[in-house]
Write a protein that holds these residues in place. Sequence first.
Motif, PDB file in Angstrom:
ATOM      1  N   ARG A  31       5.661  -3.933   0.470  1.00 37.00           N
ATOM      2  CA  ARG A  31       5.456  -2.964   1.351  1.00 37.00           C
ATOM      3  C   ARG A  31       4.848  -1.229   0.588  1.00 37.00           C
ATOM      4  O   ARG A  31       5.768  -1.071  -0.154  1.00 37.00           O
ATOM      5  N   PHE A  46       3.621  -0.008  -4.289  1.00 30.60           N
ATOM      6  CA  PHE A  46       4.217  -1.138  -3.149  1.00 30.60           C
ATOM      7  C   PHE A  46       5.623  -1.327  -3.888  1.00 30.60           C
ATOM      8  O   PHE A  46       5.729  -1.781  -5.077  1.00 30.60           O
ATOM      9  N   VAL A  49      10.331  -5.739  -0.333  1.00 20.76           N
ATOM     10  CA  VAL A  49      11.194  -5.742   0.637  1.00 20.76           C
ATOM     11  C   VAL A  49      12.235  -6.718   0.695  1.00 20.76           C
ATOM     12  O   VAL A  49      13.296  -6.622   0.973  1.00 20.76           O
ATOM     13  N   VAL A  80       6.726  -8.804   8.929  1.00 25.86           N
ATOM     14  CA  VAL A  80       5.670  -8.709   8.246  1.00 25.86           C
ATOM     15  C   VAL A  80       4.442  -8.091   8.882  1.00 25.86           C
ATOM     16  O   VAL A  80       4.256  -8.402  10.135  1.00 25.86           O
ATOM     17  N   ARG A  81       3.663  -7.290   8.409  1.00 23.78           N
ATOM     18  CA  ARG A  81       2.689  -6.408   9.073  1.00 23.78           C
ATOM     19  C   ARG A  81       1.427  -6.587   8.024  1.00 23.78           C
ATOM     20  O   ARG A  81       1.360  -6.741   6.950  1.00 23.78           O
ATOM     21  N   ASP A  84       0.587  -5.186   4.507  1.00 19.81           N
ATOM     22  CA  ASP A  84       1.622  -5.659   3.527  1.00 19.81           C
ATOM     23  C   ASP A  84       0.951  -6.642   2.497  1.00 19.81           C
ATOM     24  O   ASP A  84       0.004  -6.908   2.726  1.00 19.81           O
ATOM     25  N   ARG A  94      -3.178  -9.443   0.086  1.00 14.98           N
ATOM     26  CA  ARG A  94      -3.102  -8.525   1.096  1.00 14.98           C
ATOM     27  C   ARG A  94      -3.023  -9.370   2.370  1.00 14.98           C
ATOM     28  O   ARG A  94      -3.602 -10.195   2.725  1.00 14.98           O
TER      29      ARG A  94
END
Length: 120
Positions: A31, A46, A49, A80-81, A84, A94
């Motif tokens: 992240r 980044f 996480v 998760v987004r 991320d 990505r």
Amino acid sequence: MTLLSDPEKAAAAGDVKELILASSQEASLLRAVSGERLYGSDDASFTEVETFPLEFIETPPEDLANKIDATACVLPALDVRPEDRVRSGADVFRVQTAVEERLFGVVTHKVLKLVRQHGS
């Protein structure tokens, strides 16, 4: 009218969990570190996480027209987004989208659409 009882819903989610775990694949969720960066830029730092189990599927070259390099099925609890990063082996991707998959009212897993980050 519900099509599946609560025990059947739990069994369905459990079966999908077992399938994901049976793949014996693992990746790292990365992240962006909070801080200043230009809107929409990919130059952020980044940090890892967590590591997580997944079923990772690289997209065959003939199917790359939609610009998705891979998909991954992950457990529904993974936070998760989009934007991320997922590191699988030496490759970094990505997260383009993260969509919950449902079976008659129960979330069984999430499907991630991944784009390879060249030069990562």
